[in-house]
Design an enzyme around this catalytic site. Structure first.
Site, PDB file in Angstrom:
ATOM      1  N   HIS A 202     -17.872  80.681  14.168  1.00  0.00           N
ATOM      2  CA  HIS A 202     -19.027  80.236  14.956  1.00  0.00           C
ATOM      3  C   HIS A 202     -20.203  81.206  14.911  1.00  0.00           C
ATOM      4  O   HIS A 202     -21.277  80.917  15.422  1.00  0.00           O
ATOM      5  CB  HIS A 202     -18.631  80.051  16.430  1.00  0.00           C
ATOM      6  CG  HIS A 202     -18.546  81.341  17.190  1.00  0.00           C
ATOM      7  ND1 HIS A 202     -17.621  82.298  16.898  1.00  0.00           N
ATOM      8  CD2 HIS A 202     -19.293  81.835  18.206  1.00  0.00           C
ATOM      9  CE1 HIS A 202     -17.773  83.326  17.713  1.00  0.00           C
ATOM     10  NE2 HIS A 202     -18.782  83.073  18.517  1.00  0.00           N
TER      11      HIS A 202
HETATM   12  N1  UDP Z   1     -11.766  80.275  22.724  1.00  0.00           N
HETATM   13  C1  UDP Z   1     -11.249  79.196  23.414  1.00  0.00           C
HETATM   14  N2  UDP Z   1     -11.300  77.954  22.819  1.00  0.00           N
HETATM   15  C2  UDP Z   1     -11.814  77.758  21.582  1.00  0.00           C
HETATM   16  C3  UDP Z   1     -12.318  78.864  20.879  1.00  0.00           C
HETATM   17  C4  UDP Z   1     -12.296  80.119  21.481  1.00  0.00           C
HETATM   18  O1  UDP Z   1     -10.755  79.346  24.521  1.00  0.00           O
HETATM   19  O2  UDP Z   1     -11.829  76.618  21.122  1.00  0.00           O
HETATM   20  C5  UDP Z   1     -11.742  81.585  23.382  1.00  0.00           C
HETATM   21  C6  UDP Z   1     -11.099  82.655  22.552  1.00  0.00           C
HETATM   22  O3  UDP Z   1      -9.715  82.665  22.746  1.00  0.00           O
HETATM   23  C7  UDP Z   1     -11.764  83.909  23.078  1.00  0.00           C
HETATM   24  C8  UDP Z   1     -13.123  83.429  23.459  1.00  0.00           C
HETATM   25  O4  UDP Z   1     -13.058  82.026  23.563  1.00  0.00           O
HETATM   26  O5  UDP Z   1     -11.118  84.375  24.243  1.00  0.00           O
HETATM   27  C9  UDP Z   1     -14.021  83.893  22.372  1.00  0.00           C
HETATM   28  O6  UDP Z   1     -15.140  83.184  22.355  1.00  0.00           O
HETATM   29  P1  UDP Z   1     -16.113  83.179  21.125  1.00  0.00           P
HETATM   30  O7  UDP Z   1     -15.328  83.290  19.885  1.00  0.00           O
HETATM   31  O8  UDP Z   1     -16.985  82.023  21.361  1.00  0.00           O
HETATM   32  O9  UDP Z   1     -17.004  84.480  21.355  1.00  0.00           O
HETATM   33  P2  UDP Z   1     -16.910  86.001  20.973  1.00  0.00           P
HETATM   34  O10 UDP Z   1     -15.626  86.569  21.458  1.00  0.00           O
HETATM   35  O11 UDP Z   1     -17.079  86.099  19.503  1.00  0.00           O
HETATM   36  O12 UDP Z   1     -18.062  86.606  21.695  1.00  0.00           O
END
Ligand code: UDP
Length: 355
Positions: A202
């Site tokens: 993403h």
């Molecule tokens: N996550 C979730 N459902 C999804 C995709 C991600 O619950 O369909 C959770 C994932 O387990 C993690 C968090 O969302 O805890 C991460 O979000 P994202 O990847 O959007 O952001 P980042 O961590 O890169 O800032």
């Protein structure tokens, strides 16, 4: 003591769930939640509030679907109005999104103290919007709650010893979440392969660069021939792939809608390995003892790479495929506690209460 918490994006809901629970268990602390609306649809927002029992936001600003400037600007304006009305002692912000910088900036200009959870992280890639948000938020925060020693060291190198703020290593609230919610996992209702790799894509640096996006998905298609790849599809990625004319019908990849955290925990517990460009998922792979291939050129979670739990593959198709084919060979000891003991949320609240 009154805390205004500003959240708006998926990872912030998970982090806030941990800290809000600690606030609810602590006498004399009142929390007012502001949801900026950055992520707003059911699969990206509501489900987290429901299943993780996050208190209902008192304010829903509903700001989404805009470019960085308009989104951050509108958030700044609306959060300021809330803060003038609520007069909190602290504003609590998480991570590195536009909601984070808008919350910190609105508070600071009103002379309200700012606490930043997940402070001190650096990718050293200033082209990432997240890097800009986290550097600026750190600089104007009064208390910087760092998840790792690496984060504390980053701040020291930037001269934070000479800045009037407190830097505190507290562990990672994502570790708290993984431990607390592990026993509450929920199998997604969709039909899934029995052996699979879990994947998320993403990040703007991948989705907004057609060459990188194409290369990553060619690799995922190839890997899926051997180990089916289950991919909860972020709306941004879905939009970009659709615009490229991606052939979803004939894909080997098992695309599913974005899932709630409890379903994510189930997928993490049951997958063979993880492929991702998410920050949070790199650590969650480790929390659930799964090797991880990160489809980025750098990471803020360098300790995972140093210990061999995580390997950076960039958007290099051949490298991603090669690493996935070798994943069986890995023999890793996941018993290290790189991210604290799972009490970061309570440590954060206790520390704010004592100020
Ligand atoms: N996550 C979730 N459902 C999804 C995709 C991600 O619950 O369909 C959770 C994932 O387990 C993690 C968090 O969302 O805890 C991460 O979000 P994202 O990847 O959007 O952001 P980042 O961590 O890169 O800032």
């Amino acid at each position: 003591m009154k805390i205004v918490t500003v959240i708006g994006a998926r990872p912030q809901f998970i982090k806030a769930a941990v800290v809000s629970r600690a606030i609810a268990n602590t006498e004399g602390v009142e929390e007012v939640i502001v949801h900026t609306g950055q992520h707003f649809d059911t699969n990206m927002s509501d489900v987290f509030f429901e299943e993780m029992s996050i208190p209902r936001p008192q304010y829903n600003l509903n700001i989404n679907g805009l470019g960085h400037g308009a989104m951050t600007g509108q958030m700044l304006e609306k959060i300021e109005e809330v803060l003038i009305k609520e007069k909190p002692d602290w504003v609590l912000v998480y991570g590195d999104t536009n909601s984070t910088i808008a919350g910190a900036l609105a508070a600071k200009k009103l002379h309200i103290k700012v606490a930043h959870v997940e402070a001190g992280l650096r990718s050293f890639n200033i082209d990432m919007p997240e890097e800009v948000n986290r550097i600026l938020t750190d600089r104007i925060s009064d208390v910087l709650f760092c998840p790792t020693t690496t984060a504390v060291n980053n701040l020291q190198k930037e001269g934070y010893d000479n800045i009037d703020c407190e830097v505190k290593e507290v562990g990672d609230v994502m570790q708290d979440a993984a431990l607390f919610y592990a026993g509450k996992s929920k199998k997604p209702e969709t039909e899934l392969p029995s052996v699979f790799a879990l994947c998320t894509v993403h990040r703007a640096e991948n989705t907004d660069d057609p060459e990188r996006l194409k290369s990553i998905f060619l690799a995922l298609e190839e890997i899926s021939k051997d180990t089916p790849v289950v991919l909860p599809l972020h709306p941004r990625t879905k939009g970009k792939l659709s615009a490229m004319g991606y052939d979803f019908e004939n894909s080997n990849i098992c695309f599913i809608d974005p899932v709630g955290y409890l379903e994510m925990v189930w997928l993490l517990s049951n997958c063979k390995f993880v492929l991702t460009d998410s920050g949070g998922l790199q650590k969650e792979a480790y929390f659930f003892s799964k090797p991880c291939i990160t489809m980025r050129d750098e990471t803020e979670w360098v300790e995972l790479v140093e210990h061999g739990f995580n390997t950076l593959a960039g958007a290099d198709k051949d490298k991603i495929i090669e690493l996935a084919s070798r994943i069986n060979d890995t023999n890793l000891d996941f018993s290290l506690r790189l991210y604290g003991n799972g009490d970061a949320g309570q440590v954060i609240v206790n520390s704010l209460r004592l100020k």
